[in-house]
Design an enzyme around this catalytic site. Structure first.
Site, PDB file in Angstrom:
ATOM      1  NE  ARG A  53      -8.451  -7.670   3.774  1.00 26.87           N
ATOM      2  CZ  ARG A  53      -7.450  -6.816   3.750  1.00 26.87           C
ATOM      3  NH1 ARG A  53      -7.327  -5.955   2.768  1.00 26.87           N
ATOM      4  NH2 ARG A  53      -6.554  -6.787   4.718  1.00 26.87           N
ATOM      5  CB  VAL A  54     -13.026  -3.391   3.413  1.00 29.10           C
ATOM      6  CG1 VAL A  54     -12.489  -2.006   3.742  1.00 29.10           C
ATOM      7  CG2 VAL A  54     -14.023  -3.321   2.257  1.00 29.10           C
ATOM      8  N   GLY A  55      -9.698  -3.682   3.863  1.00 27.06           N
ATOM      9  CA  GLY A  55      -8.595  -3.613   4.819  1.00 27.06           C
ATOM     10  C   GLY A  55      -8.628  -2.353   5.655  1.00 27.06           C
ATOM     11  CG  ASP A  56      -4.859  -1.030   7.053  1.00 26.78           C
ATOM     12  OD1 ASP A  56      -4.797  -1.941   6.198  1.00 26.78           O
ATOM     13  OD2 ASP A  56      -3.972  -0.169   7.191  1.00 26.78           O
TER      14      ASP A  56
ATOM     15  CB  THR B  96       2.125  -0.392   4.908  1.00 28.07           C
ATOM     16  OG1 THR B  96       2.187  -1.332   3.836  1.00 28.07           O
ATOM     17  CG2 THR B  96       3.420  -0.435   5.683  1.00 28.07           C
ATOM     18  N   GLY B  97       0.617  -3.100   5.647  1.00 24.00           N
ATOM     19  CA  GLY B  97       0.701  -4.456   6.178  1.00 24.00           C
ATOM     20  C   GLY B  97      -0.663  -5.093   6.315  1.00 24.00           C
TER      21      GLY B  97
ATOM     22  CB  THR C 261      -0.831   0.013   1.305  1.00 21.40           C
ATOM     23  OG1 THR C 261      -1.726  -1.075   1.254  1.00 21.40           O
ATOM     24  CG2 THR C 261      -1.567   1.310   1.507  1.00 21.40           C
TER      25      THR C 261
ATOM     26  N   GLY D 273      -3.994  -5.615   7.116  1.00 23.25           N
ATOM     27  CA  GLY D 273      -4.981  -4.654   7.588  1.00 23.25           C
ATOM     28  C   GLY D 273      -5.790  -5.106   8.783  1.00 23.25           C
TER      29      GLY D 273
END
Ligand code: SD4
Length: 329
Positions: free
Chosen positions: A217-220, A240-241, A189, A243
């Site tokens: 799916r939704v990340g951070d 980053t990473g 990201t 989420g």
């Protein structure tokens, strides 16, 4: 806090020289951090693609004077980069072979906007900014976000996988491992935090998320406080990473709040990573996550769970790629 510092703080409180609301400022002064120790303007971005993004942000800031324009235009460079497999529409698809994008933007005054699970939009960061500026909402998802892009006159891109992404996807299909495994190739990201010469902050964050994630799916990255948080009173942070682990500790908000309590950006990133590690001890060897942060004074910091994370720092003298320190070696 040392006993001596506690004592000084209590003395200041009792004499009325320190009111509780000014604790962070006073703490900074007690630590010897004045207001002129860092760099202004300053841009810090995740990973090596941050170098080009920082450069663009720097140019934008000098041309427009707007820190918000700068962080938007900066990460647009990565979104438009054909070689980026982890940001923008050329990124890796999800398990169904569909690329879905997450992005967020925030100004130091507290305005923010984000989009998640959106398809076919080349510049989700611009769409996030339009959510912030042209709607009463903070976040739009999926088809609603795409429709909003159309209504704003943004182009809708064809939905074909980049040949390299497709190759990787077909390879992945052979095994179809259920859980996305985080590694150095699939978690890049771009998050950017910026500070102008007057102490105004802004941040942006944009990603195609984890490679081969579950559809939906939704990340951070599009979640304000998880992937990005900015406050002109204190500083800004982005993540980053993996989420899921970042969301669980409200990572970027945590970093900013730790700075508010007097931590330097470096100390705040380290403490947040340690919190994340404590909450994910069982499988920490499979988890990579990292934070970058800047404070109002122009200091910066970064920290990750494992080695391999790097970040780009642009100020008036240089644009440097720096290897982040990490908890594990
Ligand atoms: C996410 N944090 O979707 C993002 C992925 C990422 O580098 O790469 N970060 O969980």
């Amino acid at each position: 806090m040392t006993t001596r510092r506690k004592f000084i703080k209590q003395s200041l409180l009792s004499t009325g020289l320190l009111i509780p609301g000014s604790t962070a400022l006073a703490e900074n002064k007690l630590r010897g951090r004045g207001v002129k120790t860092g760099n202004k303007p300053l841009f810090v971005s995740t990973w090596d693609h941050g170098l080009a993004a920082n450069e663009k942000a720097w140019t934008m800031l000098s041309e427009t004077g707007s820190i918000l324009d700068a962080v938007e235009e900066g990460v647009k460079v990565t979104e438009a980069d054909l070689s980026s497999r982890t940001v923008g529409i050329y990124g890796y698809p999800d398990r169904e072979g569909i690329v879905t994008l997450d992005a967020s933007i925030m100004s130091g005054t507290g305005d923010c906007g984000s989009v998640c699970f959106v398809r076919q939009v080349k510049h989700p960061i611009t769409l996030a900014r339009k959510v912030m500026e042209n709607t009463p909402h903070v976040m739009l998802a999926g088809e609603g976000a795409r429709q909003f892009a159309i209504s704003e006159g943004m182009p809708i891109e064809e939905e074909t996988l980049h040949p390299e992404s497709e190759k990787e996807y077909l390879k992945w299909l052979e095994e179809q491992e259920y859980r996305p495994i985080i590694n150095i190739e699939n978690h890049d990201t771009i998050g950017m935090v910026g500070l102008d010469a007057n102490g105004n902050l802004a941040g942006s964050c944009t990603t195609s998320g984890l490679a081969f994630k579950m559809h939906g799916r939704v990340g951070d990255s599009p979640i304000i406080g998880a992937g990005l948080y900015v406050d002109n009173e204190v500083g800004a942070a982005t993540a980053t990473g993996m989420g899921e682990t970042i969301i669980k500790v409200c990572g970027s908000f945590l970093v900013v709040e730790l700075m508010r309590q007097g931590r330097s950006p470096q100390e705040a990133c380290e403490e947040a990573v340690n919190r994340l590690i404590r909450k994910n001890q069982e499988n920490i060897e499979d988890i990579q996550a990292g934070f970058i942060a800047i404070n109002k004074e122009g200091e910066h910091g970064a920290y990750a769970v494992h080695p391999g994370f790097n970040f780009s720092v642009r100020h008036d003298k240089a644009n440097d790629l720096i290897d982040s320190k990490s908890e594990f070696q």
